[in-house]
Design an enzyme around this catalytic site. Sequence first.
Site, PDB file in Angstrom:
ATOM      1  N   LYS A  22       0.840  -1.211   0.000  1.00  0.00           N
ATOM      2  CA  LYS A  22       0.000   0.000   0.000  1.00  0.00           C
ATOM      3  C   LYS A  22       0.868   1.251   0.000  1.00  0.00           C
ATOM      4  CE  LYS A  22      -1.679   1.663   4.030  1.00  0.00           C
ATOM      5  NZ  LYS A  22      -1.419   3.091   4.261  1.00  0.00           N
ATOM      6  N   ARG A  94      -3.519  11.118   4.437  1.00  0.00           N
ATOM      7  CA  ARG A  94      -2.355  11.996   4.465  1.00  0.00           C
ATOM      8  C   ARG A  94      -1.468  11.892   3.236  1.00  0.00           C
ATOM      9  NH1 ARG A  94       0.680  14.205   8.197  1.00  0.00           N
ATOM     10  NH2 ARG A  94       2.544  13.235   7.374  1.00  0.00           N
ATOM     11  N   CYS A 118      -4.881  13.375  12.600  1.00  0.00           N
ATOM     12  CA  CYS A 118      -4.913  11.949  12.340  1.00  0.00           C
ATOM     13  C   CYS A 118      -4.886  11.252  13.688  1.00  0.00           C
ATOM     14  CB  CYS A 118      -3.717  11.596  11.483  1.00  0.00           C
ATOM     15  SG  CYS A 118      -3.070   9.976  11.699  1.00  0.00           S
ATOM     16  N   VAL A 125       3.348  18.366   8.068  1.00  0.00           N
ATOM     17  CA  VAL A 125       4.007  18.154   6.764  1.00  0.00           C
ATOM     18  C   VAL A 125       5.104  19.197   6.533  1.00  0.00           C
ATOM     19  CG1 VAL A 125       2.094  16.951   5.627  1.00  0.00           C
ATOM     20  CG2 VAL A 125       2.173  19.447   5.562  1.00  0.00           C
ATOM     21  N   ASP A 126       5.583  19.790   7.627  1.00  0.00           N
ATOM     22  CA  ASP A 126       6.581  20.860   7.503  1.00  0.00           C
ATOM     23  C   ASP A 126       7.832  20.415   6.747  1.00  0.00           C
ATOM     24  OD1 ASP A 126       6.745  19.238   9.874  1.00  0.00           O
ATOM     25  OD2 ASP A 126       8.413  20.466  10.546  1.00  0.00           O
ATOM     26  N   LEU A 127       8.233  19.158   6.910  1.00  0.00           N
ATOM     27  CA  LEU A 127       9.469  18.704   6.251  1.00  0.00           C
ATOM     28  C   LEU A 127       9.294  18.627   4.737  1.00  0.00           C
ATOM     29  CD1 LEU A 127      10.463  15.837   8.722  1.00  0.00           C
ATOM     30  CD2 LEU A 127      11.264  18.199   8.705  1.00  0.00           C
ATOM     31  N   ASP A 309       4.664   0.430  11.994  1.00  0.00           N
ATOM     32  CA  ASP A 309       3.431  -0.153  11.464  1.00  0.00           C
ATOM     33  C   ASP A 309       3.233  -1.617  11.867  1.00  0.00           C
ATOM     34  OD1 ASP A 309       2.787   2.238  10.324  1.00  0.00           O
ATOM     35  OD2 ASP A 309       3.262   1.670   8.265  1.00  0.00           O
ATOM     36  N   ILE A 331       8.189   6.787  16.838  1.00  0.00           N
ATOM     37  CA  ILE A 331       7.847   7.499  15.595  1.00  0.00           C
ATOM     38  C   ILE A 331       6.594   8.364  15.764  1.00  0.00           C
ATOM     39  CG2 ILE A 331       7.400   7.257  13.105  1.00  0.00           C
ATOM     40  CD1 ILE A 331      10.056   6.022  13.807  1.00  0.00           C
ATOM     41  N   ARG A 401      -8.631   0.046   4.611  1.00  0.00           N
ATOM     42  CA  ARG A 401      -7.657   0.971   4.027  1.00  0.00           C
ATOM     43  C   ARG A 401      -6.371   0.237   3.658  1.00  0.00           C
ATOM     44  NH1 ARG A 401      -6.109   5.785   7.498  1.00  0.00           N
ATOM     45  NH2 ARG A 401      -4.866   6.002   5.619  1.00  0.00           N
TER      46      ARG A 401
HETATM   47  C1  UD1 Z   1       4.708   6.676   6.300  1.00  0.00           C
HETATM   48  C2  UD1 Z   1       3.763   5.514   6.142  1.00  0.00           C
HETATM   49  C3  UD1 Z   1       3.200   5.098   7.493  1.00  0.00           C
HETATM   50  C4  UD1 Z   1       4.346   4.811   8.459  1.00  0.00           C
HETATM   51  C5  UD1 Z   1       5.318   5.982   8.516  1.00  0.00           C
HETATM   52  C6  UD1 Z   1       6.559   5.680   9.360  1.00  0.00           C
HETATM   53  C7  UD1 Z   1       2.838   5.929   3.951  1.00  0.00           C
HETATM   54  C8  UD1 Z   1       1.656   6.275   3.124  1.00  0.00           C
HETATM   55  N1  UD1 Z   1       2.682   5.920   5.264  1.00  0.00           N
HETATM   56  O1  UD1 Z   1       3.960   7.764   6.817  1.00  0.00           O
HETATM   57  O2  UD1 Z   1       2.400   3.935   7.313  1.00  0.00           O
HETATM   58  O3  UD1 Z   1       3.808   4.587   9.746  1.00  0.00           O
HETATM   59  O4  UD1 Z   1       5.770   6.306   7.193  1.00  0.00           O
HETATM   60  O5  UD1 Z   1       7.182   4.548   8.912  1.00  0.00           O
HETATM   61  O6  UD1 Z   1       3.893   5.621   3.425  1.00  0.00           O
HETATM   62  N2  UD1 Z   1       7.007  14.370  10.518  1.00  0.00           N
HETATM   63  C9  UD1 Z   1       7.147  15.717  10.773  1.00  0.00           C
HETATM   64  N3  UD1 Z   1       7.047  16.579   9.725  1.00  0.00           N
HETATM   65  C10 UD1 Z   1       6.812  16.164   8.442  1.00  0.00           C
HETATM   66  C11 UD1 Z   1       6.682  14.792   8.187  1.00  0.00           C
HETATM   67  C12 UD1 Z   1       6.786  13.918   9.257  1.00  0.00           C
HETATM   68  O7  UD1 Z   1       7.341  16.119  11.920  1.00  0.00           O
HETATM   69  O8  UD1 Z   1       6.749  17.001   7.537  1.00  0.00           O
HETATM   70  C13 UD1 Z   1       7.108  13.407  11.632  1.00  0.00           C
HETATM   71  C14 UD1 Z   1       5.843  12.601  11.821  1.00  0.00           C
HETATM   72  O9  UD1 Z   1       4.902  13.275  12.642  1.00  0.00           O
HETATM   73  C15 UD1 Z   1       6.378  11.347  12.473  1.00  0.00           C
HETATM   74  C16 UD1 Z   1       7.744  11.168  11.807  1.00  0.00           C
HETATM   75  O10 UD1 Z   1       8.069  12.438  11.267  1.00  0.00           O
HETATM   76  O11 UD1 Z   1       6.570  11.545  13.846  1.00  0.00           O
HETATM   77  C17 UD1 Z   1       7.787  10.143  10.703  1.00  0.00           C
HETATM   78  O12 UD1 Z   1       6.734  10.377   9.799  1.00  0.00           O
HETATM   79  P1  UD1 Z   1       6.835   9.997   8.245  1.00  0.00           P
HETATM   80  O13 UD1 Z   1       7.980   9.074   8.043  1.00  0.00           O
HETATM   81  O14 UD1 Z   1       6.791  11.243   7.448  1.00  0.00           O
HETATM   82  O15 UD1 Z   1       5.489   9.202   8.030  1.00  0.00           O
HETATM   83  P2  UD1 Z   1       4.539   9.238   6.775  1.00  0.00           P
HETATM   84  O16 UD1 Z   1       5.327   9.424   5.522  1.00  0.00           O
HETATM   85  O17 UD1 Z   1       3.410  10.143   7.046  1.00  0.00           O
END
Ligand code: UD1
Length: 426
Positions: A22, A94, A118, A125-127, A309, A331, A401
Amino acid sequence: MDQILVRGNGPLNGDIAIAGAKNACLALMPATLLTDQPLTLTNAPRLSDIRTMTQLLQSLGSEVASLQDGQVLALSSHAMSSHRADYDIVRKMRASILVLGPMLARDGHAIVSLPGGCAIGARPVDLHLRALEQMGASLELLDGYVHAKAPSGGLRGAVVDFPLVSVGATENALMAATLARGTTVLNNAAREPEIVDLARCLRAMGAQIDGEGTSSITIQGVDALHGATHPVVTDRIELGTYMLAPVMCGGEVTCLGGRIELLESFCEKLDEAGVSVTESERGLTVSRQNGAVKAVNVRTEPFPGFPTDLQAQIMAMLCLADGVSELEETIFENRFMHAPELARMGARIDVHGGHARVTGVERLKGAPVMATDLRASVSLILAGLAAEGETVVSRVYHLDRGYEKVVRKLRGIGADIERIREPAHE
Ligand code: UD1
């Protein structure tokens, strides 16, 4: 709302087919936005999240045909009718934010709703946004939408140092960088197999990428990408989930298509717990003939560490282990919502912030429980399969999902499980 009824009925035996991932597919589908030529994805999973991404791409003007019962997705984005990803779709998922980088890179502008909150924490999504800004994009937040514009000559290569590892931000920046002018280096990049899969697909489309699977990825921008056909990598989370079914219920199950390299840290934990996993050309075979598994400590980390996950599922397993296990979730905040539901089935779990202590019990008892998120929901099904009596899991739309044909797959290895459909409203 539909429910799932599970009755614990002893050992499970047989083969179970593992679908395409997925999370890989959700990143691969937006790659269609990078080219006006067709992109074909094979081994796609049949899931509601994939349908949501289909809807989102169609709302932008992409053509998405679902072929061979949904296992093949034929995508084409030769004529875009919109560059606006609406809140109504984005709020459902997301991963919708992944259309931002590709639209910006190819057409120089995009408007994307910010994903809402969520269940498993704030998840900003700041990064994603910061990486695109470093590539020259100007961003404005208006009414909950990100309005993004590339400079007149298009995005430019940049050195992006991610302050923390993010799968989604790495994917967004990677896609955007394929069409940027010059070289982009993504440092502290995510190393997940889904990132490697995306890089392989982009390379098949003509992108120049080096270093995927390591924490530094280098991308040399090209003028245009072309069409390609790409098979989606195996879903390591579905794989790990079903590997736990025989561990918890006894028996022997082969997860077809499974490979240890996708789940090394998880397999190491199973080994520590006393579970045997063998790899063959067909996949991974897991068996437990007698006795409880041993308690083990688990800390979630970005790949190659233990996947967040699979935290809920291994917690379900540890509820029946011999001894006390400590789990640490690093995480996501608020990702132990399955713990009180497992406790309803007789589990002994104490949660303090990001830590959970699980004291193994001899047996779980069936109970009505509620799914709170995708992985939590499947942990309750695993617990139900191993419990005495009946478990009814409600809110199973979470499950839809991310797990295709879960009832059919588990029945195939002998589980007593059925879906109770909500009667249609008159
Ligand atoms: C993806 C997976 C999700 C998995 C996660 C971690 C998909 C569709 N989803 O989610 O199933 O649980 O990786 O392996 O691939 N963060 C920030 N700012 C950002 C982005 C992330 O602070 O802009 C933080 C998040 O809140 C979290 C951490 O970084 O604490 C990791 O998140 P991230 O790896 O980005 O997860 P997703 O890509 O959303």
